[in-house]
Enzyme design. Structure first.
Site, PDB file in Angstrom:
ATOM      1  N   ASP A   9       0.868  -1.189   0.000  1.00  0.00           N
ATOM      2  CA  ASP A   9       0.000   0.000   0.000  1.00  0.00           C
ATOM      3  C   ASP A   9       0.900   1.233   0.000  1.00  0.00           C
ATOM      4  O   ASP A   9       2.114   1.137   0.203  1.00  0.00           O
ATOM      5  CB  ASP A   9      -0.910   0.000   1.249  1.00  0.00           C
ATOM      6  CG  ASP A   9      -1.843   1.211   1.294  1.00  0.00           C
ATOM      7  OD1 ASP A   9      -2.493   1.497   0.273  1.00  0.00           O
ATOM      8  OD2 ASP A   9      -1.900   1.908   2.331  1.00  0.00           O
ATOM      9  N   SER A  10       0.297   2.392  -0.193  1.00  0.00           N
ATOM     10  CA  SER A  10       1.066   3.637  -0.122  1.00  0.00           C
ATOM     11  C   SER A  10       1.511   3.928   1.309  1.00  0.00           C
ATOM     12  O   SER A  10       2.397   4.735   1.539  1.00  0.00           O
ATOM     13  CB  SER A  10       0.205   4.798  -0.640  1.00  0.00           C
ATOM     14  OG  SER A  10      -0.964   4.905   0.148  1.00  0.00           O
ATOM     15  N   CYS A  73      -4.385  -1.668  -1.902  1.00  0.00           N
ATOM     16  CA  CYS A  73      -4.576  -0.247  -2.172  1.00  0.00           C
ATOM     17  C   CYS A  73      -5.476  -0.154  -3.390  1.00  0.00           C
ATOM     18  O   CYS A  73      -5.114  -0.641  -4.468  1.00  0.00           O
ATOM     19  CB  CYS A  73      -3.211   0.383  -2.462  1.00  0.00           C
ATOM     20  SG  CYS A  73      -3.299   2.086  -3.027  1.00  0.00           S
ATOM     21  N   GLU A 151      -3.273   8.268   7.847  1.00  0.00           N
ATOM     22  CA  GLU A 151      -1.866   7.832   7.791  1.00  0.00           C
ATOM     23  C   GLU A 151      -1.072   8.357   8.992  1.00  0.00           C
ATOM     24  O   GLU A 151      -0.280   7.649   9.583  1.00  0.00           O
ATOM     25  CB  GLU A 151      -1.250   8.334   6.476  1.00  0.00           C
ATOM     26  CG  GLU A 151       0.186   7.916   6.234  1.00  0.00           C
ATOM     27  CD  GLU A 151       0.361   6.424   5.937  1.00  0.00           C
ATOM     28  OE1 GLU A 151      -0.622   5.746   5.611  1.00  0.00           O
ATOM     29  OE2 GLU A 151       1.496   5.948   6.046  1.00  0.00           O
ATOM     30  N   CYS A 185     -11.140   2.949  -0.212  1.00  0.00           N
ATOM     31  CA  CYS A 185      -9.740   3.291   0.019  1.00  0.00           C
ATOM     32  C   CYS A 185      -9.382   2.514   1.276  1.00  0.00           C
ATOM     33  O   CYS A 185     -10.121   2.576   2.268  1.00  0.00           O
ATOM     34  CB  CYS A 185      -9.588   4.794   0.247  1.00  0.00           C
ATOM     35  SG  CYS A 185      -7.961   5.267   0.902  1.00  0.00           S
ATOM     36  N   HIS A 187      -7.274   2.927   3.522  1.00  0.00           N
ATOM     37  CA  HIS A 187      -7.091   3.757   4.720  1.00  0.00           C
ATOM     38  C   HIS A 187      -8.408   3.994   5.465  1.00  0.00           C
ATOM     39  O   HIS A 187      -8.420   4.219   6.668  1.00  0.00           O
ATOM     40  CB  HIS A 187      -6.476   5.109   4.343  1.00  0.00           C
ATOM     41  CG  HIS A 187      -4.991   5.073   4.153  1.00  0.00           C
ATOM     42  ND1 HIS A 187      -4.406   4.572   3.024  1.00  0.00           N
ATOM     43  CD2 HIS A 187      -3.980   5.469   4.963  1.00  0.00           C
ATOM     44  CE1 HIS A 187      -3.086   4.668   3.145  1.00  0.00           C
ATOM     45  NE2 HIS A 187      -2.803   5.205   4.308  1.00  0.00           N
TER      46      HIS A 187
END
Ligand code: DGL
Length: 262
Positions: A9-10, A73, A151, A185, A187
């Site tokens: 993932d980012s 992601c 994040e 998403c 997140h």
């Protein structure tokens, strides 16, 4: 002897997906790569995302020899999954918005898609909607600030801060009259409980964890165990410099040792 499952993932978004699979499998070891140097993906262009993802997945494969990678992601999956499959021979499982299950449970045929700017505008997403939800209205909402908040702050934020950050999204979906919202998403899975409270009991909130996990399990059943290097479950970043100080403690929450940079 075990199967090595990679997650990508980012940032920290893929960890709830890893947690699901860890809970439902035995005999696997997990390696997680957070593309910390290029967070966030959701506001980048398609060529940028493709090149970042293809390059770092190449390094991940070289370093960890996973048997399978979950691209945990949505933004990377809807943008670069096809490219990854062309470029690398190992199996990939993508995480894409749960449009099909949402269309199946929506009574009013009115769905909300809560995702990144890139995911809501990507052709792959439009095709998913045309294929699986053509009889539904899909209202889309993106807000990069929410991704950045998760994040950096999700494990330290107070409940009222989380409520404040997601209120514009909740207000939008209520105004659109949706009865089902997709967390498109990874997140946003961290926001699930508070989001449900703010939306109220008449709106369902879904994500792709179960579908993705089951797909990974069925692919893993076809893969032969091999002697891995015994590293165990590890969390890596692509840039320690850009790593928020909390990454180490976050990885240990998920039972992963911190392996540094790859
Ligand atoms: N977690 C990611 C997703 O599922 C992307 C967040 C970002 O880097 O913008 O789309």
């Amino acid at each position: 002897m075990s199967k090595v499952v990679g997650f990508y993932d980012s940032g920290i978004g893929g960890l709830p997906y890893l947690e699901w699979l860890k809970k439902h499998t035995t005999g696997c070891s997990f390696r997680y790569l957070a593309e910390s140097a290029h967070f966030p993906f959701g506001t980048k262009t398609e060529p940028e995302i493709k090149s970042i993802v293809a390059e770092s997945i190449g390094r991940f494969i070289e370093s960890e020899h996973p048997d399978l990678i979950v691209i945990a992601c949505n933004t990377a999956s809807v943008t670069a999954l096809e490219l990854l499959r062309q470029k690398y021979s190992i199996p990939f499982v993508g995480v894409v918005p749960a449009i099909k299950p949402a269309a199946a449970i929506s009574r009013k045929k009115s769905i909300g898609l809560f995702a990144t700017n890139k995911t809501v505008s990507q052709l792959y997403t439009k095709n998913l909607i045309d294929t699986f939800a053509s009889g539904c209205t899909v209202s889309k909402f993106a807000m990069p600030e929410i991704v950045a908040f998760v994040e950096k702050n999700i494990f330290t934020a107070a409940e009222d801060e989380i409520t404040r950050i997601i209120t514009p999204a909740a207000d939008f979906f209520k105004k659109q009259g949706v009865d089902t919202v997709i967390l498109g998403c990874t997140h946003f899975v961290y926001l699930e409980d508070t989001f449900k409270k703010v939306l109220g009991s008449t709106i369902s909130v879904i994500d792709s964890r179960e579908g993705v996990g089951n797909r990974a399990i069925s692919l893993l059943e076809k893969i032969k165990s091999h002697a891995d290097d015994g590293k165990g479950d590890m969390f890596f970043v692509t840039s320690i410099e850009k790593m928020p100080g909390n990454y180490k403690s976050i990885s240990s929450r998920y039972g992963l040792s911190f392996g540094g940079e790859i």
